[in-house]
Design an enzyme around this catalytic site. Structure first.
Site, PDB file in Angstrom:
ATOM      1  N   CYS A  76       0.845  -1.189   0.000  1.00 22.33           N
ATOM      2  CA  CYS A  76       0.000   0.000   0.000  1.00 22.33           C
ATOM      3  C   CYS A  76       0.882   1.241   0.000  1.00 22.33           C
ATOM      4  CB  CYS A  76      -0.966   0.007   1.183  1.00 22.33           C
ATOM      5  SG  CYS A  76      -0.330   0.749   2.689  1.00 22.33           S
ATOM      6  N   GLU A  77       0.459   2.212  -0.799  1.00 23.51           N
ATOM      7  CA  GLU A  77       1.274   3.413  -0.937  1.00 23.51           C
ATOM      8  C   GLU A  77       1.145   4.338   0.266  1.00 23.51           C
ATOM      9  OE1 GLU A  77      -0.091   5.072  -4.576  1.00 23.51           O
ATOM     10  OE2 GLU A  77      -1.696   6.242  -3.639  1.00 23.51           O
ATOM     11  N   HIS A  78       0.201   4.066   1.144  1.00 20.33           N
ATOM     12  CA  HIS A  78       0.030   4.945   2.301  1.00 20.33           C
ATOM     13  C   HIS A  78       0.980   4.596   3.440  1.00 20.33           C
ATOM     14  CE1 HIS A  78      -4.231   5.227   0.552  1.00 20.33           C
ATOM     15  NE2 HIS A  78      -3.517   6.252   0.140  1.00 20.33           N
ATOM     16  N   HIS A  79       1.296   3.301   3.574  1.00 23.46           N
ATOM     17  CA  HIS A  79       2.136   2.879   4.698  1.00 23.46           C
ATOM     18  C   HIS A  79       3.361   2.088   4.254  1.00 23.46           C
ATOM     19  CE1 HIS A  79      -2.052   3.270   6.232  1.00 23.46           C
ATOM     20  NE2 HIS A  79      -1.441   3.899   7.229  1.00 23.46           N
ATOM     21  N   GLN A 117      -5.491  -0.719  -3.584  1.00 23.33           N
ATOM     22  CA  GLN A 117      -6.153  -1.876  -4.187  1.00 23.33           C
ATOM     23  C   GLN A 117      -7.178  -1.450  -5.247  1.00 23.33           C
ATOM     24  OE1 GLN A 117      -7.596  -4.749  -1.316  1.00 23.33           O
ATOM     25  NE2 GLN A 117      -9.045  -5.597  -2.781  1.00 23.33           N
ATOM     26  N   HIS A 145      -4.833  -6.421   4.241  1.00 33.31           N
ATOM     27  CA  HIS A 145      -3.879  -5.323   4.294  1.00 33.31           C
ATOM     28  C   HIS A 145      -3.178  -5.330   5.647  1.00 33.31           C
ATOM     29  CE1 HIS A 145      -5.391  -2.879   0.739  1.00 33.31           C
ATOM     30  NE2 HIS A 145      -6.175  -3.945   0.776  1.00 33.31           N
ATOM     31  N   CYS A 147      -1.368  -3.111   6.855  1.00 30.92           N
ATOM     32  CA  CYS A 147      -1.464  -1.810   7.535  1.00 30.92           C
ATOM     33  C   CYS A 147      -2.727  -1.730   8.390  1.00 30.92           C
ATOM     34  CB  CYS A 147      -1.388  -0.647   6.548  1.00 30.92           C
ATOM     35  SG  CYS A 147      -2.725  -0.562   5.351  1.00 30.92           S
TER      36      CYS A 147
HETATM   37 ZN   LIG Z   1      -1.974   1.216   4.111  1.00 28.48          ZN
END
Ligand SMILES: [Zn+2]
Length: 189
Positions: A76-79, A117, A145, A147
């Site tokens: 995931c690009e956020h975490h 996703q 996920h 995260c």
């Molecule tokens: Zn994430």
């Protein structure tokens, strides 16, 4: 910042975490992390169009072709934490088909990047729609996920399901239903 290597950045992260990057167990860690990250994001260097166009065949087949339960691993690009699960990709050809193994490669090209996703799902569907010119495309991804799981956000064990339906998969309920029945068959959770 452009000339800072991943190795250097990992050293900084280790220090900021309160670790000692000089201790034996961590000495090679920056190098390992850099290699791992390069591998896990190697999809950036691959062109999805080339993957498909190398294996296109003209064929008068017009039934649904389904690649079911393909394992994929992304981040995931956020975490920058993994999300992974199963990809289901289906299409109904009009005049062109593509080798099944290339469908798997295509999923991999989009998975090996920093992703969300939802975007990965539509990217797979859109490129097949553009390059194969089929009657329709359906893509369903089911993933967990880390995260969410590791940080205790939302319910543990929760699975995120995303789908993209294009062409006849969008307009024909029976087509969509046939695909979803296949996707859900043998589903444990
Ligand atoms: Zn994430």
């Amino acid at each position: 910042m452009a000339d800072v290597r991943i190795e250097d950045a990992v050293q900084i992260i280790l220090r900021q975490l309160g670790e000692n990057p000089e201790r034996e167990g961590l000495l090679k860690t920056p190098h390992r992390v850099a290699r791992a990250l390069e591998y896990l994001t190697k999809g950036y260097e691959e062109d999805p169009k080339t993957v498909i166009n190398g294996a296109l065949f003209t064929e008068d087949y017009s039934e649904m072709i389904v690649l079911k339960d393909l394992d994929f691993f992304s981040m995931c690009e956020h975490h920058i934490l993994p999300f992974f699960g199963k990809a289901n990709v289906a299409y109904i050809p009009k005049h062109r088909i593509v080798g099944i193994s290339k469908l798997a490669r295509l999923v991999e090209v989009f998975a090996r990047r920093l992703q969300v996703q939802e975007r990965m799902t539509t990217q797979i569907a859109n490129i097949l729609m553009d390059e194969l010119d089929p009657l329709g495309v359906g893509v369903v991804l089911r993933a967990e996920h880390l995260c969410m799981r590791m940080r205790g956000v939302e319910k543990q064990n929760s699975i995120v399901v995303t789908s993209a339906m294009l062409g006849s998969f969008r307009t024909h309920q029976e087509t969509r239903q046939e695909f979803m029945t296949l996707v859900n068959s043998g589903q444990v959770r």
